[in-house]
Write a protein that holds these residues in place. Structure first.
Motif, PDB file in Angstrom:
ATOM      1  N   GLN A  87       7.912  -5.323   3.299  1.00 52.18           N
ATOM      2  CA  GLN A  87       7.414  -6.529   2.460  1.00 52.18           C
ATOM      3  C   GLN A  87       7.837  -6.473   0.948  1.00 52.18           C
ATOM      4  OE1 GLN A  87       3.579  -8.067   4.265  1.00 52.18           O
ATOM      5  NE2 GLN A  87       3.878  -6.174   5.158  1.00 52.18           N
ATOM      6  N   SER A  94      -1.869  -5.054   4.712  1.00 57.27           N
ATOM      7  CA  SER A  94      -3.153  -5.738   5.193  1.00 57.27           C
ATOM      8  C   SER A  94      -3.017  -6.756   6.445  1.00 57.27           C
ATOM      9  CB  SER A  94      -3.756  -6.365   4.019  1.00 57.27           C
ATOM     10  OG  SER A  94      -2.998  -7.528   3.484  1.00 57.27           O
ATOM     11  N   HIS A  98      11.072  -9.624   1.951  1.00 59.32           N
ATOM     12  CA  HIS A  98      10.626 -10.397   0.593  1.00 59.32           C
ATOM     13  C   HIS A  98      11.654 -10.417  -0.292  1.00 59.32           C
ATOM     14  CE1 HIS A  98       6.225 -10.569   2.247  1.00 59.32           C
ATOM     15  NE2 HIS A  98       7.036 -11.644   2.700  1.00 59.32           N
ATOM     16  N   VAL A 122       9.094  -5.175  -2.759  1.00 61.24           N
ATOM     17  CA  VAL A 122      10.408  -5.549  -3.457  1.00 61.24           C
ATOM     18  C   VAL A 122      11.082  -4.669  -4.286  1.00 61.24           C
ATOM     19  CG1 VAL A 122       9.969  -8.143  -3.165  1.00 61.24           C
ATOM     20  CG2 VAL A 122       9.075  -6.755  -5.191  1.00 61.24           C
ATOM     21  N   ASP A 123      10.308  -3.152  -4.213  1.00 57.82           N
ATOM     22  CA  ASP A 123      10.474  -2.204  -4.972  1.00 57.82           C
ATOM     23  C   ASP A 123      11.741  -1.237  -4.923  1.00 57.82           C
ATOM     24  OD1 ASP A 123       9.426  -0.510  -3.255  1.00 57.82           O
ATOM     25  OD2 ASP A 123       7.411  -0.803  -3.889  1.00 57.82           O
ATOM     26  N   PRO A 165      -1.400  -2.894  -5.392  1.00 60.93           N
ATOM     27  CA  PRO A 165      -0.916  -4.104  -4.525  1.00 60.93           C
ATOM     28  C   PRO A 165      -1.521  -5.265  -4.957  1.00 60.93           C
ATOM     29  CG  PRO A 165      -2.916  -2.945  -3.616  1.00 60.93           C
ATOM     30  CD  PRO A 165      -2.313  -2.046  -4.971  1.00 60.93           C
ATOM     31  N   PHE A 166      -1.371  -6.344  -4.357  1.00 57.27           N
ATOM     32  CA  PHE A 166      -1.882  -7.584  -4.893  1.00 57.27           C
ATOM     33  C   PHE A 166      -3.310  -7.818  -4.261  1.00 57.27           C
ATOM     34  CE2 PHE A 166       2.060 -10.304  -5.211  1.00 57.27           C
ATOM     35  CZ  PHE A 166       2.517  -9.679  -6.256  1.00 57.27           C
ATOM     36  N   ARG A 167      -3.725  -7.413  -3.224  1.00 56.60           N
ATOM     37  CA  ARG A 167      -4.951  -7.497  -2.403  1.00 56.60           C
ATOM     38  C   ARG A 167      -5.498  -6.315  -2.643  1.00 56.60           C
ATOM     39  NH1 ARG A 167      -1.701  -9.916   0.722  1.00 56.60           N
ATOM     40  NH2 ARG A 167      -1.989 -12.303   1.139  1.00 56.60           N
ATOM     41  N   GLY A 184       0.985  -1.288  -0.025  1.00 60.52           N
ATOM     42  CA  GLY A 184      -0.096  -0.087  -0.064  1.00 60.52           C
ATOM     43  C   GLY A 184       0.921   1.240  -0.083  1.00 60.52           C
ATOM     44  N   GLY A 228       0.177   0.883   4.940  1.00 61.55           N
ATOM     45  CA  GLY A 228       0.045   0.074   3.755  1.00 61.55           C
ATOM     46  C   GLY A 228       0.225  -1.540   3.579  1.00 61.55           C
ATOM     47  N   ASN A 245      -3.888   3.351   6.776  1.00 54.66           N
ATOM     48  CA  ASN A 245      -4.302   2.429   5.737  1.00 54.66           C
ATOM     49  C   ASN A 245      -5.519   2.996   5.545  1.00 54.66           C
ATOM     50  OD1 ASN A 245      -5.300   0.020   4.433  1.00 54.66           O
ATOM     51  ND2 ASN A 245      -3.469  -0.916   5.376  1.00 54.66           N
ATOM     52  N   PRO A 246      -6.106   2.966   4.032  1.00 48.58           N
ATOM     53  CA  PRO A 246      -7.675   3.168   4.004  1.00 48.58           C
ATOM     54  C   PRO A 246      -8.524   2.589   4.620  1.00 48.58           C
ATOM     55  CG  PRO A 246      -6.234   2.875   1.957  1.00 48.58           C
ATOM     56  CD  PRO A 246      -5.466   2.659   2.978  1.00 48.58           C
ATOM     57  N   GLU A 274       0.715   5.011  -4.099  1.00 49.79           N
ATOM     58  CA  GLU A 274       0.752   6.367  -5.121  1.00 49.79           C
ATOM     59  C   GLU A 274       2.171   6.526  -5.751  1.00 49.79           C
ATOM     60  OE1 GLU A 274      -0.703   9.261  -1.469  1.00 49.79           O
ATOM     61  OE2 GLU A 274      -0.362   7.068  -0.833  1.00 49.79           O
ATOM     62  N   GLN A 292      -4.913   7.696   2.546  1.00 51.05           N
ATOM     63  CA  GLN A 292      -3.769   7.497   1.587  1.00 51.05           C
ATOM     64  C   GLN A 292      -2.397   7.860   2.213  1.00 51.05           C
ATOM     65  OE1 GLN A 292      -4.204   7.175  -2.085  1.00 51.05           O
ATOM     66  NE2 GLN A 292      -5.933   6.307  -1.063  1.00 51.05           N
ATOM     67  N   ALA A 293      -1.627   6.835   2.115  1.00 55.44           N
ATOM     68  CA  ALA A 293      -0.155   6.963   2.963  1.00 55.44           C
ATOM     69  C   ALA A 293       0.389   8.343   2.826  1.00 55.44           C
ATOM     70  CB  ALA A 293       0.715   6.055   2.704  1.00 55.44           C
TER      71      ALA A 293
HETATM   72  P1  NAD Z   1      -0.759  -5.827   1.423  1.00 50.25           P
HETATM   73  O1  NAD Z   1      -1.014  -7.206   2.331  1.00 50.25           O
HETATM   74  O2  NAD Z   1       0.633  -5.404   1.946  1.00 50.25           O
HETATM   75  O3  NAD Z   1      -2.058  -5.064   1.180  1.00 50.25           O
HETATM   76  C1  NAD Z   1      -1.784  -3.863   0.753  1.00 50.25           C
HETATM   77  C2  NAD Z   1      -2.514  -3.101   1.788  1.00 50.25           C
HETATM   78  O4  NAD Z   1      -2.329  -1.451   1.244  1.00 50.25           O
HETATM   79  C3  NAD Z   1      -4.180  -3.060   2.011  1.00 50.25           C
HETATM   80  O5  NAD Z   1      -4.284  -3.302   3.421  1.00 50.25           O
HETATM   81  C4  NAD Z   1      -4.617  -1.589   1.599  1.00 50.25           C
HETATM   82  O6  NAD Z   1      -5.730  -1.338   2.269  1.00 50.25           O
HETATM   83  C5  NAD Z   1      -3.595  -0.703   1.700  1.00 50.25           C
HETATM   84  N1  NAD Z   1      -3.365   0.343   0.558  1.00 50.25           N
HETATM   85  C6  NAD Z   1      -3.947   0.523  -0.572  1.00 50.25           C
HETATM   86  N2  NAD Z   1      -3.757   1.797  -1.163  1.00 50.25           N
HETATM   87  C7  NAD Z   1      -3.079   2.360   0.033  1.00 50.25           C
HETATM   88  C8  NAD Z   1      -2.504   3.850  -0.143  1.00 50.25           C
HETATM   89  N3  NAD Z   1      -2.597   4.631  -0.888  1.00 50.25           N
HETATM   90  N4  NAD Z   1      -1.759   4.022   1.330  1.00 50.25           N
HETATM   91  C9  NAD Z   1      -1.704   3.090   2.323  1.00 50.25           C
HETATM   92  N5  NAD Z   1      -2.230   1.967   2.293  1.00 50.25           N
HETATM   93  C10 NAD Z   1      -2.951   1.674   0.984  1.00 50.25           C
HETATM   94  O7  NAD Z   1       0.148  -6.443   0.029  1.00 50.25           O
HETATM   95  P2  NAD Z   1      -0.367  -7.211  -0.970  1.00 50.25           P
HETATM   96  O8  NAD Z   1      -0.779  -6.397  -2.162  1.00 50.25           O
HETATM   97  O9  NAD Z   1      -1.517  -8.264  -0.613  1.00 50.25           O
HETATM   98  O10 NAD Z   1       0.972  -7.978  -1.461  1.00 50.25           O
HETATM   99  C11 NAD Z   1       1.489  -9.234  -0.744  1.00 50.25           C
HETATM  100  C12 NAD Z   1       2.856  -9.232  -1.183  1.00 50.25           C
HETATM  101  O11 NAD Z   1       3.301  -9.093  -2.472  1.00 50.25           O
HETATM  102  C13 NAD Z   1       3.504  -8.246  -0.293  1.00 50.25           C
HETATM  103  O12 NAD Z   1       3.826  -8.492   1.085  1.00 50.25           O
HETATM  104  C14 NAD Z   1       4.874  -7.946  -1.133  1.00 50.25           C
HETATM  105  O13 NAD Z   1       5.881  -8.877  -0.876  1.00 50.25           O
HETATM  106  C15 NAD Z   1       4.360  -8.176  -2.534  1.00 50.25           C
HETATM  107  N6  NAD Z   1       4.097  -7.045  -3.316  1.00 50.25           N
HETATM  108  C16 NAD Z   1       4.976  -5.971  -3.308  1.00 50.25           C
HETATM  109  C17 NAD Z   1       4.739  -4.825  -4.253  1.00 50.25           C
HETATM  110  C18 NAD Z   1       5.787  -3.731  -4.373  1.00 50.25           C
HETATM  111  O14 NAD Z   1       6.915  -4.193  -4.036  1.00 50.25           O
HETATM  112  N7  NAD Z   1       5.442  -2.602  -4.472  1.00 50.25           N
HETATM  113  C19 NAD Z   1       3.589  -4.590  -4.809  1.00 50.25           C
HETATM  114  C20 NAD Z   1       2.709  -5.707  -4.961  1.00 50.25           C
HETATM  115  C21 NAD Z   1       2.933  -6.840  -3.976  1.00 50.25           C
END
Ligand code: NAD
Ligand code: ZN
Length: 252
Positions: free
Chosen positions: A105, A193, A123, A107-108, A37-39, A28, A191, A217-218, A32, A235-236
């Protein structure tokens, strides 16, 4: 609105008296910066379930498919991404002597780009790949992605140096995270879940050691109201700017 401002002031007060704060970040915080995100909701990966593709079994069974569907997109998104105000805010907190460590968590690589110096990558990092046969390491940008899956000169398949679902967290990262979490006086959980273990256990360790836990977190998470003392909903980047403004006023 008045309510959320009062809460930010309260959180800023506690944060400015912290001397060993730790941040735990998830996908999360990079939303921005253009990386979905994945979820939850989010553009490019809505057509399929990335969780299914992000497992080591899926990768071993069909590396070409996982590269084509998930990793190619991720590579492009990460390549174009820049740290946003939330990443920058954490770097400012480090310079102020408040924040010591970021456990991420993600990887970016955006926390390092923003300027944080102690980043534990739970990760791994997408910027590096290694050959599954000979172990040769290559920067992702130098890999030829015109053929899928990308291959090393030895014929082996390249995989990113990230932890897939079904793989172990590198023991060193896990140990260092556990230490940082149990020793901190404040934890900012941004950010995430908080459902992927063992990362989601870090706030529990911090909580049990008496730290103040604040989520940004939203949406609420399984930690909200049990492990975290406060949640700033939104938003963060926006919330981090407001928080830093308040901390600056207190420290001035
Ligand atoms: P996650 O479990 O961390 O879920 C994303 C969270 O971000 C949710 O709780 C959501 O409500 C919140 N969110 C959404 N928009 C936001 C914002 N603008 N500000 C603050 N919070 C916000 O992550 P995931 O997507 O379930 O991914 C699982 C794993 O996959 C991660 O732990 C990571 O290892 C990997 N992943 C990494 C990246 C990256 O490196 N950027 C991106 C996608 C997934
Ligand atoms: Zn090789």
């Amino acid at each position: 609105m008045a309510d959320s401002h009062t809460l930010i002031k309260k959180v800023a007060q506690k944060l400015s008296s912290a001397r060993n704060a730790v941040a735990l970040t998830g996908a999360g915080i990079s939303v921005e910066s253009g990386i979905p995100p994945f979820r939850g909701k989010g553009g490019v990966w809505e057509r399929f379930d990335p969780m299914e593709y992000a497992s080591i079994d899926a990768f071993k069974k069909n590396p070409a498919k996982v590269w084509q569907v998930l990793l190619k997109d991720l590579n492009q998104l990460i390549g174009n991404a820049k740290p946003n105000d939330a990443h920058k805010g954490l770097a400012i907190l480090e310079k102020m002597g408040i924040l010591k460590t970021v456990i991420t968590q993600n990887v970016d690589g955006l926390h390092q780009k923003a300027g944080n110096t102690d980043v534990i990558e739970f990760h791994g990092n997408f910027a590096i790949n290694y050959c599954m046969d000979c172990g040769r390491r290559m920067d992702t940008v130098s890999i030829d992605l015109s053929q899928m899956p990308p291959r090393c000169d030895c014929g082996g398949i390249f995989r990113p140096d990230c932890v897939f679902f079904g793989e172990m967290i590198p023991p060193d990262s896990l140990l260092r995270s556990q230490q940082a979490a149990s020793q901190c006086d404040f934890m900012l959980v941004i950010g995430t879940s908080a459902v992927v273990q063992p990362a989601a256990h870090m706030p529990v360790l911090a909580h049990n050691s008496g730290a103040v836990i604040v989520e940004i977190n939203p949406e609420s998470t399984p930690l909200t109201g049990y492990i975290s003392h406060h949640i700033l909903l939104g938003q963060a980047g926006t919330l981090m700017n407001q928080l830093i403004d308040e901390v600056n006023q207190i420290m001035r």
